[in-house]
Design an enzyme around this catalytic site. Structure first.
Site, mmCIF file in Angstrom:
data_model
loop_
_atom_site.group_PDB
_atom_site.id
_atom_site.type_symbol
_atom_site.label_atom_id
_atom_site.label_comp_id
_atom_site.label_asym_id
_atom_site.label_seq_id
_atom_site.Cartn_x
_atom_site.Cartn_y
_atom_site.Cartn_z
ATOM 1 N NE ARG A 111 -3.607 -0.395 2.450
ATOM 2 C CZ ARG A 111 -4.658 -0.682 1.686
ATOM 3 N NH1 ARG A 111 -5.143 0.230 0.875
ATOM 4 N NH2 ARG A 111 -5.242 -1.853 1.729
ATOM 5 C CG MET B 77 -13.883 2.603 -5.355
ATOM 6 S SD MET B 77 -15.044 3.217 -4.097
ATOM 7 C CE MET B 77 -15.670 1.660 -3.475
ATOM 8 N NE ARG B 78 -5.459 0.359 -3.387
ATOM 9 C CZ ARG B 78 -5.074 -0.829 -2.955
ATOM 10 N NH1 ARG B 78 -5.870 -1.874 -3.104
ATOM 11 N NH2 ARG B 78 -3.908 -0.976 -2.358
ATOM 12 C CG ASN C 103 -13.857 10.674 0.550
ATOM 13 O OD1 ASN C 103 -13.841 10.465 -0.665
ATOM 14 N ND2 ASN C 103 -14.525 9.895 1.387
ATOM 15 C CG HIS D 44 -19.344 8.748 2.799
ATOM 16 N ND1 HIS D 44 -18.781 7.525 2.461
ATOM 17 C CD2 HIS D 44 -20.435 8.458 3.549
ATOM 18 C CE1 HIS D 44 -19.497 6.549 2.997
ATOM 19 N NE2 HIS D 44 -20.507 7.087 3.660
ATOM 20 C CB ALA E 249 -27.153 16.320 -3.267
ATOM 21 C CD GLU E 250 -22.158 11.810 -4.049
ATOM 22 O OE1 GLU E 250 -20.992 11.697 -4.442
ATOM 23 O OE2 GLU E 250 -22.913 10.832 -3.903
#
Ligand code: GRF
Length: 217
Positions: free
Chosen positions: A68, A93-94, A110, A112, A176-177
């Site tokens: 990673r 997606m990490r 980020n 969400h 909305a995002e």
């Protein structure tokens, strides 16, 4: 206008939030520009969107790195070379290593698709529907090592309607995002919100500009 803040965007797929950010950046008075896009997955629509917009786009396949940390190091190098000051995760997606998160602390955000701290993690809309809540939404937050847990910058609420499917709720939330992320990035780029210790601190955001922090439908 004054210098624009250089932003890197990390994606893994469709890139509709990336598109919303790039669209916002195309306005001459927007305080940020997308300097670099990195996807950990090849061939995704988000990369195509970046290329179409003339934004440098890179694929860094996580599978080809031993750890990673070494993957994150490669991403970090691309950000540094592009002179990036702020990083937006947009459907990335990490899980990022603590070292990466700490290095970019206060400059890494980020989006969400829930009203955090409710419904962290994956399959958000399924969990929202199962829970029976009538209001959901989305959140832009600073990234800290614990997943979906960093200080909140801005949120938008979305109704959960009778008969909603996961797809219907996801698409209402996504709309909305697309409004929220550009607003949050503007606040960050203008230095009107910053991470101080464990909290988001606002400057020159009066109570009458609350719509910036929670834009209506
Ligand atoms: C969005 O719902 C975002 O909130 C979540 O992943 C999805 C990404 O969609 N983190 P897109 O790739 O921006 O279209």
């Amino acid at each position: 206008m004054s210098r624009r803040v250089r932003v890197g965007v990390l994606i893994s797929g469709r890139g509709s939030n990336l598109q919303a950010l790039m669209d916002a950046c195309s306005a001459s008075d927007y305080p940020a520009e997308i300097a670099c896009v990195v996807s950990n997955v090849a061939g995704v629509l988000g990369l195509e969107r970046a290329v179409r917009a003339g934004v440098p786009a890179h694929v860094v396949k996580h599978g080809t790195y031993a750890s990673r940390e070494s993957f994150d190091q490669a991403v970090d190098t691309l950000m540094v070379v592009a002179d990036v000051e702020l990083i937006c995760l947009a459907g990335f997606m990490r899980v990022l290593s603590n070292a990466f998160v700490e290095k970019w602390r206060g400059r890494l955000v980020n989006i969400h698709p829930s009203l955090l701290p409710a419904f962290k993690g994956l399959n958000v809309h399924r969990h929202v529907l199962e829970s029976g809540v009538r209001i959901s939404g989305c959140t832009v937050h600073f990234v800290v090592p614990e997943l979906d847990s960093g200080p909140i910058i801005a949120q938008a609420a979305v109704p959960v309607l009778p008969g909603d499917t996961e797809e219907a709720l996801a698409s209402r939330t996504l709309a909305a995002e697309h409004r929220l992320y550009p607003l949050a990035l503007r606040l960050l780029a203008e230095g009107r919100v910053a991470l101080e210790g464990e909290r988001s601190v606002y400057r020159q955001v009066s109570s009458t500009s609350g719509e910036l922090l929670s834009p209506g439908g």
